[in-house]
Structures are given as structure tokens and as C-alpha cells.
Design an enzyme around this catalytic site. Structure first.
Site, short mmCIF file in Angstrom:
data_model
loop_
_atom_site.label_atom_id
_atom_site.label_comp_id
_atom_site.label_asym_id
_atom_site.label_seq_id
_atom_site.Cartn_x
_atom_site.Cartn_y
_atom_site.Cartn_z
N SER A 65 -7.30 -0.72 8.96
CA SER A 65 -7.18 0.72 9.20
C SER A 65 -7.60 1.03 10.64
O SER A 65 -6.98 0.52 11.58
CB SER A 65 -8.01 1.50 8.18
OG SER A 65 -7.63 2.84 8.15
N ASP A 102 0.83 1.48 0.86
CA ASP A 102 -0.31 2.09 1.55
C ASP A 102 -0.20 3.61 1.52
O ASP A 102 0.81 4.18 1.92
CB ASP A 102 -0.37 1.58 2.99
CG ASP A 102 -1.69 1.87 3.67
OD1 ASP A 102 -2.15 3.02 3.62
OD2 ASP A 102 -2.26 0.93 4.25
N HIS A 127 -3.96 0.74 0.44
CA HIS A 127 -4.84 0.77 1.60
C HIS A 127 -6.19 0.16 1.25
O HIS A 127 -6.98 0.73 0.50
CB HIS A 127 -5.02 2.21 2.08
CG HIS A 127 -5.60 2.34 3.45
ND1 HIS A 127 -4.85 2.22 4.60
CD2 HIS A 127 -6.87 2.55 3.88
CE1 HIS A 127 -5.60 2.36 5.66
NE2 HIS A 127 -6.85 2.56 5.26
#
Length: 542
Positions: free
Chosen positions: A204, A436, A474
Site C-alpha cells: 500500500s 483490491d 488489500h
């Protein structure tokens, strides 16, 4: 390929003389912990401006790490800013006994603000292999130059953006190089020698940071693992700001039941297109789903079993490319949409839609990205903590355009020329989950394609591998359809140290006890024959 400071004489490529003041020989593997306590870190040890630093504590600890116990020296230090009103960079280095002569830097997440767990794993890391510290890596990281307000949700405090130096430490990545240089200074003093290899891993924001170090300091790391990277941070923010406005319109927000409905229908329509029905869509680009098939009679909201016209508009906006009709200095023009698989799975509502519509003040139950936008408007853009983020229209920003354009040069780390990193011997592993909810996998694919188009397929293949993991979300948040686990660190070591590139990689699903081939983009796994839970039954295909 290390960037070495002038603190020690250079002996040759990638090597540094032992620090004569440490009293340790170049083969030492036990850190001299007591000598680090209170140690000054000179400004000259760092290639970017600081006013030096100081070790606040150095303590020997023995802690359970994975299946065993690791003894290490935990070093906490502050790096002092040039601007006295800016916060220090708080950093930590864990120096294990029986050191393996390697180092690993961890990236952060969201707005950072805390030091990552140095006993943690790489993104999508394996559960059946030791983490880096348990492999006797020296591990290090920082809070990226600011400390999160204790009352703020984790990684969602953007208040440091009021200070330019703190903003550059985080958004431009300056804190990464300062932390790296200071950590290597401490490692040399602890062991009397430099690491043989230095790696970086993060997901991220941490994945973005991995691309930052490869772009800005191509000789600083021997290898990088970058997962679901938010490399075009400002561009994504503009899309999130637009979506915040759309979802805040009367009747537009699809509640939890409607999000579940959408997810189930998408899975039902696309699950079997890869040859097996397993709740994983292996080729999202081949998934064609029209949300209008869920339209309520007359377009009005008549209950949880259909979508109203405003809700269809919101879902369509989330899954569509967002373009802005003006130029920004960073050069980006758009942000790709999120696939229907993103944000629609109620197993991970916080990262996607959230459970309540965005508003002012922004509810903590709204989606993570919407809260991220709210903080960005208040502290990066307007620098007014009371500004209503929904009043800023990313399509027509008016007086805020110049500030947006300036921030794009800091936040969008979009240099596709990784040639210097490749020529220095660096290796890069890119990973992204196809489902995601927070960072679009299409965005990472776009960056990879830019690198490949600029450097050529053969040159790119020589130093970069990019994998899209079907069903993964994610950071394995919540209960994803596919909880990805792959030993990317061993693959990176083999590549960077032995010249053996990753081949025939297998990724595990730790929740559902199955495996899949990890296909290099743009390939994806198609079921062929045999047990559907075994990677051997799949073949990578276009």
C-alpha cells in the site's frame, strides 16, 4: 550496490571498511548493543538534510518470533529536522544475534505515523517460513517523520501535512533515505561492517515507498518487494474525492445488504469463467457484469434485493476510470476504476464502500479511502482542519488547482525509468490482489506497462516480475476470497544474490488450504484438470 556515506573508507564495490571505533571485526555477528545507547548520529551520515540524530535507547531483548525465540538489540532513535517546528523521524532498528549480514527495511501504511512491526512479515508473506527477523536479518523502519495522534484511527491522521518538511518526509519519501542511511550507520557501529545486501518491502503506502526508493535512490537497495503500491497517491485521492461526492448524494449509497447483493451477483456471473467455480475470478478483465441487471422497478429504492438508479450510478462511478479536465504538473491525467469485485464484498466493507455514506464530519464507518480523502483535503490541500472535504470538487477544483498541481509533483511518484535501478543490479517484485478494495490493481498494471514500454520487454524482464493474485484483496484484510501467501523474500534473495529469477512460483491460500500458480502479468491461471485446490491443475494463460 550500496550507497555509502563518507563515514568509512570504501574498500570496493558494495563493501565498507569496519568502523575502527566499534572494536568489532568485520565478521562480527553479535551487536555491541551497550555502545549504541545515547549515540549521536551525525548529519553527515545522511545524504539528505537533517540536523543529525540520537539513539534514545538500545536494549537487548529476547522475544518469540515465529516458531522460535530471537535475541536482538532493539535500537530506538530520533532523526532531527532542519525546520525546528517539524517533528523528528522516529525510527527503530532490530539487530539480531547471529546476524546473517543482511538488512531489511519495512514500509508503512496509510498516512504512516507509527513504526512498523520489525518482527513482521513481507506483504503476502508465507505463514510456514520465518519472517525476516527470524531469518536473522537486521530490520529497520520509521514513522516517516511524524507521530500519529493517539485518538486518530490507525494510519488515518494527516495532520502532519501542515508542515512542509513533514509533508516531504512522507509524501516525497525523504524519510525513507534518511532512515536507511541512519540505520546503516548504526548497523556498521553495532557489527563493525556493512550489510552484504539491503532489501525493502512494503504494501500500500509501503508499496509506494518501495517504488520511491527504486526511482529516487536506485543504488540504495539490492531488491524491493512492492505490493499493492499507491504510487499515484494524489491521482487516487482525486478519484476518491469524486467518489465521496457521488456516494454522499441522496439515496446513492448502497448499504451493506446491497453491497453483498452486488458481490454475490458478480461472483455468480464470472466465477466459472476460468474453468472452475471456486469463488475466485481469475481473469477480472474478462468479467462483464452490468449493474443495471440489478435495477429496482422504476429505478426507485424498493429494498435490499435491487439497486436504485442513484446506487447504480455510484457503483458505476467506482468501477469506471476517472479523468480530470485540467493539467497537473505531475503529469497524470486519470485514475483507473476499481473492479466490481472491489468494495462490494461485505467481508471487507471498511476498505471499500464502508457501511455508511460519506458526510461532514466524515464518519469513521465510511470507507477507508473516503476518510483518507477527508484528511488530505484538511491538511494537505486547504491546510484548514475545519474545511468540508465534500466542498472540494476534483473535477472543478477552482482556487485549489495550483495547490493540487504542486502536490502532484510530491505525491505521484510516477517515474517509469527504472533503468538506473536495473543497471545497479536491483531486482523488483511487484504484487497486487485482483480484488483490491483500496488501491486499484489496474493502476499497478498501468505503471508496469509504462516501465515495459519505456525499457522494452526483455530489459524489464531482466529485473522486474509483476504478479496479479486472483481473489486477493488489500493486504489480506478481513476474510478475503483468496488469502495470498508466497515466499517472495526467498525468491528475491535467489534473484539478487544468485542470479536465479523467479520461475514456476506457487501462491497459497491460507484460509482455504489451496494453491494456485503465480502467473506473471498479463497471464492468469486457468483450470485444466485434476484437483481444483491444487496449482498443478491450472495453467497460466493470456
Amino acid at each position: 550496490m550500496l550507497l555509502l556515506t563518507s563515514a568509512f573508507p570504501v574498500l570496493g564495490a558494495g563493501r565498507v571498511a569496519a568502523d575502527p571505533s566499534s572494536g568489532a571485526g568485520p565478521s562480527a555477528t553479535v551487536p555491541r548493543c551497550e555502545e549504541l545507547d545515547g549515540k549521536r548520529i551525525p548529519a553527515s551520515a545522511m545524504s539528505l538534510p537533517t540536523t543529525g540524530g540520537r539513539v534514545e535507547s538500545a536494549v537487548v531483548r529476547s522475544s518469540p518470533v515465529g516458531a522460535g525465540t530471537i535475541t536482538y538489540c532493539q535500537v530506538d532513535a530520533d532523526l532531527f529536522p532542519v525546520d525546528p517546528s517539524a517533528p523528528p523521524i522516529r525510527m527503530r532498528v532490530d539487530l539480531p544475534y547471529d546476524w546473517n549480514r543482511k538488512a531489511m527495511m519495512f514500509g508503512g501504511g496509510g498516512y504512516d505515523g507509527t513504526v512498523p512491526d520489525l518482527a513482521g512479515n513481507v506483504p503476502f508473506g508465507p505463514t510456514d517460513r520465518p519472517v525476516p527477523l527470524a531469518r536473522h536479518y537486521a530490520t529497520f523502519a520509521s514513522d516517516s517523520g511524524h507521530r500519529q495522534i493517539p485518538t486518530a484511527p490507525p494510519s488515518l491522521d494527516g495532520s502532519f501535512g501542515l508542515n512542509d518538511e513533514a509533508l516531504n518526509n512522507f509524501a516525497a519519501g525523504d524519510a525513507l533515505k534518511k532512515t536507511r542511511d541512519a540505520s546503516l550507520f548504526l548497523i556498521r557501529h553495532a557489527y563493525g561492517t556493512n550489510p552484504a545486501e539491503v532489501y525493502f518491502s512494503g504494501g500500500s503506502t509501503g508499496g509506494r515507498e518501495g517504488l520511491v526508493v527504486a526511482q529516487r535512490w536506485p543504488e540504495a537497495f539490492d531488491g524491493v518487494i512492492s505490493a499493492f503500491p499507491a504510487w499515484n497517491n494524489l491521482s487516487e485521492g482525486l478519484d476518491l474525492g469524486y467518489l465521496a461526492q457521488v456516494l454522499s448524494r441522496p439515496g446513492a449509497f448502497p448499504g451493506p445488504e446491497k453491497q453483498t447483493l452486488l458481490y454475490d451477483r458478480v461472483i455468480g456471473a464470472c466465477d466459472g469463467l476460468d474453468g472452475v467455480e471456486d469463488h475466485v475470478v481469475s481473469n477480472p478483465s474478462g468479467c462483464r457484469f452490468d449493474p443495471h441487471t440489478l435495477r429496482c422497478p422504476g429505478g426507485a429504492d424498493t429494498g435490499p434485493h435491487c439497486l436504485s438508479d442513484p446506487q447504480i450510478g455510484a457503483v458505476t462511478a467506482m468501477s469506471s476510470e476517472f479523468r480530470w479536465p485540467y493539467r497537473i504538473a505531475g503529469g497524470e491525467t486519470h485514475y483507473p476504476g476499481f473492479p466490481f469485485l472491489s468494495g462490494a464484498d461485505m467481508r471487507t466493507p471498511f476498505l471499500g464502500f464502508g457501511t455508511t455514506a460519506p458526510a461532514d464530519p466524515m464518519p469513521p464507518t465510511s470507507g477507508y479511502g473516503l476518510q483518507y480523502w477527508d484528511q488530505w483535503v484538511k491538511y494537505f490541500l486547504t491546510r484548514d482542519p475545519h474545511h468540508n472535504a465534500l466542498d472540494v470538487d476534483p473535477r472543478h477544483p477552482g482556487k485549489w488547482l495550483d495547490r493540487i498541481s504542486h502536490l502532484s509533483t510530491i505525491e505521484d511518484r510516477n517515474d517509469a525509468d527504472l533503468g538506473p535501478f536495473a543497471r545497479a543490479g536491483g531486482k523488483l517484485i511487484l504484487l497486487h490482489g485482483a480484488a483490491d478494495e483500496l488501491v486499484s490493481p489496474s493502476s499497478t498494471s498501468e505503471y508496469y506497462e509504462r516501465v515495459r514500454d519505456l525499457l522494452g520487454p526483455r530489459s524489464t524482464h531482466a529485473f522486474l516480475r509483476y504478479y496479479v493474485v486472483p481473489g486477493a484483496n488489500h493486504a489480506n484484510f478481513g476474510t478475503p476470497a483468496f488469502a495470498a501467501a508466497w515466499d517472495s523474500l526467498s525468491a528475491l534473495e535467489d534473484w539478487a544474490e544468485q542470479g536465479r529469477a523467479p520461475t514456476n512460483a506457487i501462491v497459497s491460500d491460507t484460509l482455504h488450504h489451496r494453491t494456485r500458480p503465480l502467473c506473471a502479468y498479463p497471464d492468469w491461471p486457468r483450470y485444466r484438470t485434476g484437483a481444483p485446490d491444487d496449482a498443478a491443475g491450472f495453467v497460466c494463460t493470456h
